[in-house]
Design an enzyme around this catalytic site. Structure first.
Site, mmCIF file in Angstrom:
data_model
loop_
_atom_site.group_PDB
_atom_site.id
_atom_site.type_symbol
_atom_site.label_atom_id
_atom_site.label_comp_id
_atom_site.label_asym_id
_atom_site.label_seq_id
_atom_site.Cartn_x
_atom_site.Cartn_y
_atom_site.Cartn_z
ATOM 1 N N ASP A 141 0.855 -1.188 0.000
ATOM 2 C CA ASP A 141 0.000 0.000 0.000
ATOM 3 C C ASP A 141 0.888 1.234 0.000
ATOM 4 O O ASP A 141 1.981 1.239 0.559
ATOM 5 C CB ASP A 141 -0.989 0.004 1.167
ATOM 6 N N ASP B 281 -9.382 3.235 6.632
ATOM 7 C CA ASP B 281 -8.203 3.193 7.501
ATOM 8 C C ASP B 281 -8.569 3.917 8.793
ATOM 9 O O ASP B 281 -8.616 5.147 8.839
ATOM 10 C CB ASP B 281 -7.041 3.869 6.766
ATOM 11 N N GLU C 126 -7.565 4.101 12.814
ATOM 12 C CA GLU C 126 -6.463 3.672 13.677
ATOM 13 C C GLU C 126 -6.002 4.827 14.550
ATOM 14 O O GLU C 126 -6.725 5.785 14.766
ATOM 15 C CB GLU C 126 -5.319 3.168 12.794
#
Length: 243
Positions: free
Chosen positions: A39, A128, A130
Site C-alpha cells: 500500500d 483506515d 487507527e
C-alpha cells in the site's frame, strides 16, 4: 500507514514513537504466507509499478483521501499505474472521526477515487481507522460513538458502491476505541496491521484476516502486505463473486 508521512513530515517521529510503544514498529524478518502486495500514499510519489510487479506484488491499496480536506496528489499515477501493470488495486480513506460524520467522509471518498467497478481488478475501498496522529487516540469519541461513526461510513459506502468497505485497523486500537466490537465482521473484510512474525489476536468477530500489513518497508515501495489466499480468491473479492 504511510498517510502520516504524506500529510505532515514532522508527525512521523511522533507516529513512529506511538507505534513502537504499541509494539508494532519492528518489521518481521521474512514475508508471511500469502499473496504479496503493498500500500502506498503520496509519500511514495511516482511509483515504479513495473518493478514492483516484477518483484512479485500482485495487489495494491492506494491512499485516496483523508477527512474531507485531503486528496493524494499522486493518486492517479499510483492507482492507474498499478492497474496498468496487471495488479488488482483498491483505494483507501484515512478516517477523521473528529471532523465530520462517517457518511460525509464516505461520500468524499467515493467522489475522490474511492469508487468501485466490477472489472475484476478493483477491490472494495478501505476505511483506515487507527491511531490518531493529531491528538486523542479515539478522536474524542466514546466507544459507542466510534461504533456509530464507523457504521455511518460503511453503510454509506455500501449505499454508494454496492460494496462493504474493507476495514484497516489494529487489534489494540479496535479494542480501545470500539470496545472490541464484533458487529462489522459479518460484512466487512479485515485488513490487520501488525508488524510482527505472527498475525496475533484478531479483533472480535473476525475468525480470519483478509489482508495483513506486516511491515512498513521491504521489497516493495510503501507498506508490505499479504492477501490471505490465492490470486483467484482475490479476484472473487474484487468481483464480489464471479466476474
Amino acid at each position: 500507514m504511510n498517510r502520516l508521512r504524506a500529510i505532515a513530515g514532522p508527525l512521523l517521529a511522533t507516529a513512529t514513537l506511538v507505534a513502537a510503544t504499541l509494539g508494532v514498529a519492528t518489521p518481521a524478518a521474512a514475508a508471511p504466507a500469502g499473496l504479496p502486495g503493498m500500500d502506498v500514499s503520496s509519500y511514495q510519489g511516482h511509483v515504479n509499478w513495473s518493478a514492483a510487479w516484477n518483484n512479485g506484488a500482485r495487489f495494491a491499496y492506494v491512499k485516496a483521501t483523508e477527512g474531507t480536506y485531503y486528496t493524494n496528489p499522486s493518486f492517479a499515477q499510483q492507482y492507474n499505474g498499478s492497474y496498468n501493470v496487471g495488479m488488482i488495486r483498491g483505494s483507501y480513506h484515512f478516517a477523521r472521526p473528529d471532523t465530520t460524520t462517517g457518511a460525509t467522509q464516505a461520500n468524499y471518498f467515493v467522489d475522490h477515487g474511492g469508487g468501485w467497478s466490477k472489472d475484476g481488478r478493483t477491490l472494495p475501498g478501505a476505511l483506515d481507522i487507527e491511531y490518531n496522529p493529531y491528538g486523542a487516540t479515539c478522536y474524542g469519541l466514546s466507544q459507542s460513538a466510534m461504533r456509530n461513526w464507523i457504521a455511518s461510513f460503511v453503510n454509506q459506502y455500501q449505499a454508494r458502491t454496492g460494496r462493504w468497505a474493507t476495514i484497516y485497523t489494529t487489534t489494540d486500537w479496535w479494542t480501545t476505541c470500539t470496545g472490541n466490537y464484533s458487529g462489522f465482521a459479518a460484512t466487512n473484510p479485515l485488513w490487520l496491521a501488525r508488524y510482527a512474525g505472527t498475525v496475533g489476536t484478531l479483533p472480535a468477530g473476525w475468525s480470519t484476516y483478509s489482508f495483513w500489513q506486516w511491515a512498513s518497508s521491504g521489497t516493495f515501495p510503501g507498506d508490505q502486505n499479504v492477501w490471505n489466499g490465492t490470486l483467484d480468491r482475490l479476484r472473487v473479492l474484487a468481483c464480489n463473486g464471479p466476474c
